[in-house]
Design a protein around this motif. Structure first.
Motif, PDB file in Angstrom:
ATOM      1  N   GLY A   1       0.791  -1.223   0.000  1.00 25.89           N
ATOM      2  CA  GLY A   1       0.000   0.000   0.000  1.00 25.89           C
ATOM      3  C   GLY A   1       0.822   1.271   0.000  1.00 25.89           C
ATOM      4  O   GLY A   1       0.441   2.266  -0.625  1.00 25.89           O
ATOM      5  N   VAL A   2       1.974   1.247   0.669  1.00 25.46           N
ATOM      6  CA  VAL A   2       2.782   2.469   0.742  1.00 25.46           C
ATOM      7  C   VAL A   2       3.377   2.827  -0.611  1.00 25.46           C
ATOM      8  O   VAL A   2       3.768   3.974  -0.851  1.00 25.46           O
TER       9      VAL A   2
ATOM     10  N   MET B   1      -5.843   0.480  -1.156  1.00 25.01           N
ATOM     11  CA  MET B   1      -4.436   0.878  -1.097  1.00 25.01           C
ATOM     12  C   MET B   1      -3.537  -0.233  -1.640  1.00 25.01           C
ATOM     13  O   MET B   1      -2.553   0.046  -2.336  1.00 25.01           O
ATOM     14  N   VAL B   2      -3.860  -1.475  -1.333  1.00 22.59           N
ATOM     15  CA  VAL B   2      -3.054  -2.586  -1.834  1.00 22.59           C
ATOM     16  C   VAL B   2      -3.162  -2.673  -3.354  1.00 22.59           C
ATOM     17  O   VAL B   2      -2.166  -2.882  -4.057  1.00 22.59           O
ATOM     18  N   THR B   3      -4.393  -2.498  -3.867  1.00 19.32           N
ATOM     19  CA  THR B   3      -4.557  -2.497  -5.323  1.00 19.32           C
ATOM     20  C   THR B   3      -3.763  -1.353  -5.950  1.00 19.32           C
ATOM     21  O   THR B   3      -3.092  -1.538  -6.981  1.00 19.32           O
ATOM     22  N   GLY B   4      -3.844  -0.172  -5.331  1.00 23.94           N
ATOM     23  CA  GLY B   4      -3.063   0.953  -5.820  1.00 23.94           C
ATOM     24  C   GLY B   4      -1.577   0.668  -5.778  1.00 23.94           C
ATOM     25  O   GLY B   4      -0.828   1.015  -6.704  1.00 23.94           O
ATOM     26  N   GLY B   5      -1.134   0.009  -4.705  1.00 24.46           N
ATOM     27  CA  GLY B   5       0.279  -0.339  -4.594  1.00 24.46           C
ATOM     28  C   GLY B   5       0.721  -1.312  -5.666  1.00 24.46           C
ATOM     29  O   GLY B   5       1.828  -1.207  -6.206  1.00 24.46           O
ATOM     30  N   MET B   6      -0.135  -2.252  -6.004  1.00 21.50           N
ATOM     31  CA  MET B   6       0.197  -3.213  -7.052  1.00 21.50           C
ATOM     32  C   MET B   6       0.322  -2.534  -8.409  1.00 21.50           C
ATOM     33  O   MET B   6       1.109  -2.946  -9.260  1.00 21.50           O
ATOM     34  N   ALA B   7      -0.461  -1.473  -8.610  1.00 27.31           N
ATOM     35  CA  ALA B   7      -0.411  -0.741  -9.884  1.00 27.31           C
ATOM     36  C   ALA B   7       0.564   0.430  -9.844  1.00 27.31           C
ATOM     37  O   ALA B   7       0.711   1.132 -10.848  1.00 27.31           O
ATOM     38  N   SER B   8       1.240   0.635  -8.727  1.00 34.69           N
ATOM     39  CA  SER B   8       2.035   1.858  -8.538  1.00 34.69           C
ATOM     40  C   SER B   8       3.191   1.983  -9.524  1.00 34.69           C
ATOM     41  O   SER B   8       3.540   3.101  -9.934  1.00 34.69           O
TER      42      SER B   8
ATOM     43  N   GLU C   1       1.201  -4.824 -17.808  1.00 29.48           N
ATOM     44  CA  GLU C   1       2.219  -5.257 -16.850  1.00 29.48           C
ATOM     45  C   GLU C   1       1.957  -6.662 -16.312  1.00 29.48           C
ATOM     46  O   GLU C   1       2.822  -7.543 -16.404  1.00 29.48           O
ATOM     47  N   GLU C   2       0.791  -6.913 -15.740  1.00 31.52           N
ATOM     48  CA  GLU C   2       0.508  -8.206 -15.118  1.00 31.52           C
ATOM     49  C   GLU C   2       0.412  -9.346 -16.128  1.00 31.52           C
ATOM     50  O   GLU C   2       1.046 -10.388 -15.934  1.00 31.52           O
ATOM     51  N   PRO C   3      -0.348  -9.201 -17.223  1.00 36.36           N
ATOM     52  CA  PRO C   3      -0.382 -10.307 -18.196  1.00 36.36           C
ATOM     53  C   PRO C   3       0.995 -10.631 -18.773  1.00 36.36           C
ATOM     54  O   PRO C   3       1.349 -11.806 -18.928  1.00 36.36           O
TER      55      PRO C   3
ATOM     56  N   GLY D   1       1.373  -9.393  -3.088  1.00 30.27           N
ATOM     57  CA  GLY D   1       1.755  -8.107  -3.689  1.00 30.27           C
ATOM     58  C   GLY D   1       3.104  -7.640  -3.238  1.00 30.27           C
ATOM     59  O   GLY D   1       3.558  -6.565  -3.652  1.00 30.27           O
ATOM     60  N   ALA D   2       3.812  -8.442  -2.370  1.00 29.76           N
ATOM     61  CA  ALA D   2       5.079  -7.933  -1.857  1.00 29.76           C
ATOM     62  C   ALA D   2       6.116  -7.766  -2.936  1.00 29.76           C
ATOM     63  O   ALA D   2       6.959  -6.893  -2.860  1.00 29.76           O
ATOM     64  N   ASP D   3       6.091  -8.631  -3.967  1.00 31.11           N
ATOM     65  CA  ASP D   3       7.080  -8.473  -5.036  1.00 31.11           C
ATOM     66  C   ASP D   3       6.864  -7.161  -5.781  1.00 31.11           C
ATOM     67  O   ASP D   3       7.730  -6.713  -6.508  1.00 31.11           O
ATOM     68  N   LYS D   4       5.715  -6.516  -5.543  1.00 25.67           N
ATOM     69  CA  LYS D   4       5.467  -5.242  -6.186  1.00 25.67           C
ATOM     70  C   LYS D   4       6.301  -4.138  -5.579  1.00 25.67           C
ATOM     71  O   LYS D   4       6.334  -3.028  -6.074  1.00 25.67           O
TER      72      LYS D   4
END
Length: 421
Positions: A24-25, A310-317, A372-374, A415-418
Motif C-alpha cells: 500500500g505504501v 491501497m493494496v490495489t493501488g500499490g500493485m499498480a504503482s 504489466e501483469e499479463p 503483492g510484496a514483489d510489487k
C-alpha cells in the motif's frame, strides 16, 4: 562491530506475515513523485493550497528513495534465504529473469509510446515541452536495455520517459543483488541486532553526507541514492526479522511507523521554512525506518495502507509511476497550444491540474491490468523453472523451494514483489 548476541546459526525460513502495508505504501510513494512534478503548476493555480501541502510535495523526489529502500527490503525478504548462502548460477539467472518479467514489459510499452510521441513532435518541427538531450537510435537501444543511466553522471532529460532513469538505476541494483545479498546475509549471521543497525546507518552515510555537501542531484548522486537506500533496505529486513512475531512487536512497530511518517512530514516543513533544503538527505534514513516498521506493523497507518484499495493501488504503482510524466507532458503541450482555454490561470488549467493525478492513477491501473501483469505472467511461464529437469544442463538446486517465484511459498506477502520496481 559487536554488541548483543549474534545468532549462531541460520534459522530455517519461517512463515512471514502478509505485508499488505508495504504494498500500500507504494502508491503513496508514486503519488508523492507525481505531485512533485506538478508542484510548480499547483503553486501557480492554487497558491493557498500549496501553502499547506507545498513543503511536503516540494520534496516528493524522496518518493524515489522510498522505492529504492522498499526494493532492498522486499528482495531480501523474498530471496535472502535462497540466494544468500552461496552464489548459485541457476538461482541468479532465475532472479534476473523474474526481475525482467517484473519491470520490462510496462517499461518497454511506455518507451515505445514516448518514442512515437517525441518522434512525431520532432518530425513536425513542433516544440517539445520537455525536450530530451539525445533522441536517436543509440539512446533508444540503451533505454530499451535498461542501461541508459549507468554511464551517465546525471539524469537531466536523459530518459525519454522522465522517471525511467530510476528504473535503469534499479536494474543496476538487480544486477548486483546476487553479490549484495551474499554480504548482507552473512552480516545477519554474525552481527548482533545493534551491529546490523549500525551497518545500515553506515550504508546510508554516503547519500546523506554528499547530498548535504553536493546536493541530491550532483553528478553520480543517482548511484549513491540507489545503492545506499537499497542496501539499507535489505539490512532493515534482517533487523526486523530478529523481532518475534508478537502483538507487542507489531504494536511497537506500528507506533514507530507512525512517528517516522510524521517525522518525514515535519522534516519537509522544517527544511522549507528554514530554507535548509540541503539537509534533505537526513530524511532518507527515516524513510528506511518507515519501511522496516511497516514490515511488521498492523495498526494505525499500517492498517490504512493494508486496505483493499491501497493494496490495489500499490500493485499498480509501478505503472502509475511510468505513465505520469508522459501524461503530464501531454497536458503541458496542450496548454502551450491552447493558451486561451488551458493557459495558466484559466478555468481549464485549474480543472486539468485537479484531474491529472486521477487520470494518472487511472492510466497506471490500465497499464498494470492489461500490460504489466499479463506480460509478467507470460514471461514468468518462460522461466527455466518450468522446463523439465532432464532438459536442463545444470544440476538440481540445493533446496526444494519453488525456485523462480518472486516470493517463497512459506513467506508470501500478497503483492510484496510489487515493492521492487
Amino acid at each position: 562491530m559487536s554488541g548483543g548476541g549474534a545468532p549462531n546459526a541460520v534459522a530455517a525460513p519461517r512463515k512471514v506475515r502478509q505485508v499488505h502495508a508495504l504494498t500500500g505504501v507504494r502508491i503513496i510513494a508514486a503519488l508523492w513523485v507525481v505531485l512533485f512534478h506538478l508542484r510548480g503548476n499547483l503553486a501557480a493555480e492554487f497558491p493557498e493550497l500549496t501553502r499547506v501541502i507545498g513543503p511536503v510535495i516540494n520534496h516528493g523526489e524522496l518518493g524515489v528513495d522510498l522505492f529504492f529502500a522498499l526494493s532492498g527490503y522486499v528482495l531480501a525478504l523474498n530471496y535472502g534465504s535462497r540466494m544468500g548462502l552461496r552464489l548459485d548460477r541457476r538461482a541468479t539467472v532465475r532472479f534476473w529473469w523474474a526481475r525482467i518479467a517484473r519491470v520490462w514489459p510496462a517499461y518497454m510499452f511506455m518507451l515505445i509510446f514516448v518514442t512515437i510521441w517525441r518522434g512525431v513532435l520532432l518530425a513536425r518541427d513542433v516544440s517539445d515541452p520537455v525536450a530530451v538531450r539525445d533522441y536517436g537510435v543509440t539512446s533508444f537501444i540503451r533505454q530499451a536495455l535498461l542501461v541508459v543511466q549507468w554511464t551517465e553522471s546525471d539524469s537531466d532529460r536523459l530518459a525519454w520517459n522522465g522517471p525511467a532513469w530510476s528504473v535503469s538505476a534499479e536494474a543496476l541494483a538487480y544486477l548486483l543483488f546476487p553479490v549484495i545479498i551474499l554480504a548482507v546475509f552473512r552480516f545477519n549471521r554474525v552481527f548482533s541486532t545493534r551491529s546490523l543497525v549500525i551497518a545500515g546507518l553506515l550504508a546510508l552515510f554516503p547519500v546523506v553526507f554528499f547530498s548535504y555537501v553536493l546536493g541530491l542531484y550532483a553528478p553520480w548522486m543517482w548511484a549513491l541514492r540507489i545503492l545506499c537506500a537499497f542496501i539499507a533496505g535489505a539490512l532493515a529486513f534482517y533487523v526486523v526479522d530478529r523481532f518475534p512475531d508478537t502483538a507487542r512487536s507489531r504494536g511497537l512497530a506500528s507506533h514507530i511507523a507512525l512517528v517516522a511518517i510524521v517525522g518525514v512530514i515535519v522534516g519537509c516543513f522544517v527544511l522549507d521554512l528554514t530554507g535548509r533544503t540541503r539537509y534533505i538527505g537526513v530524511l532518507i534514513p527515516i524513510l528506511v525506518v518507515t519501511v522496516g516498521a511497516l514490515g511488521i506493523a498492523d495498526r494505525h497507518v499500517a492498517r490504512l495502507l493494508g486496505t483493499r484499495i491501497m493494496v490495489t493501488g500499490g500493485m499498480a504503482s509501478y505503472s502509475v509511476y511510468l505513465v505520469h510524466m508522459p501524461l503530464i507532458e501531454i497536458f503541458w503541450f496542450a496548454q502551450n497550444h491552447w493558451p486561451n482555454a488551458l493557459g495558466q490561470g484559466s478555468v481549464g488549467s485549474k480543472i486539468g491540474f485537479i484531474l491529472l493525478p486521477f487520470v494518472v492513477v487511472a492510466g497506471g491501473y490500465l497499464l498494470w491490468r492489461f500490460v504489466e501483469e499479463p506480460s509478467r505472467r507470460k514471461l514468468r511461464s518462460m522461466s527455466v523453472q518450468n522446463i523439465p529437469e532432464r532438459a536442463v544442463d545444470d544440476p538440481p538446486l540445493h533446496h526444494d523451494s519453488p525456485a523462480g517465484t518472486d516470493v517463497p511459498v512459506a513467506a508470501t506477502p500478497p503483492g510484496a514483489d510489487k515493492a521492487a520496481s
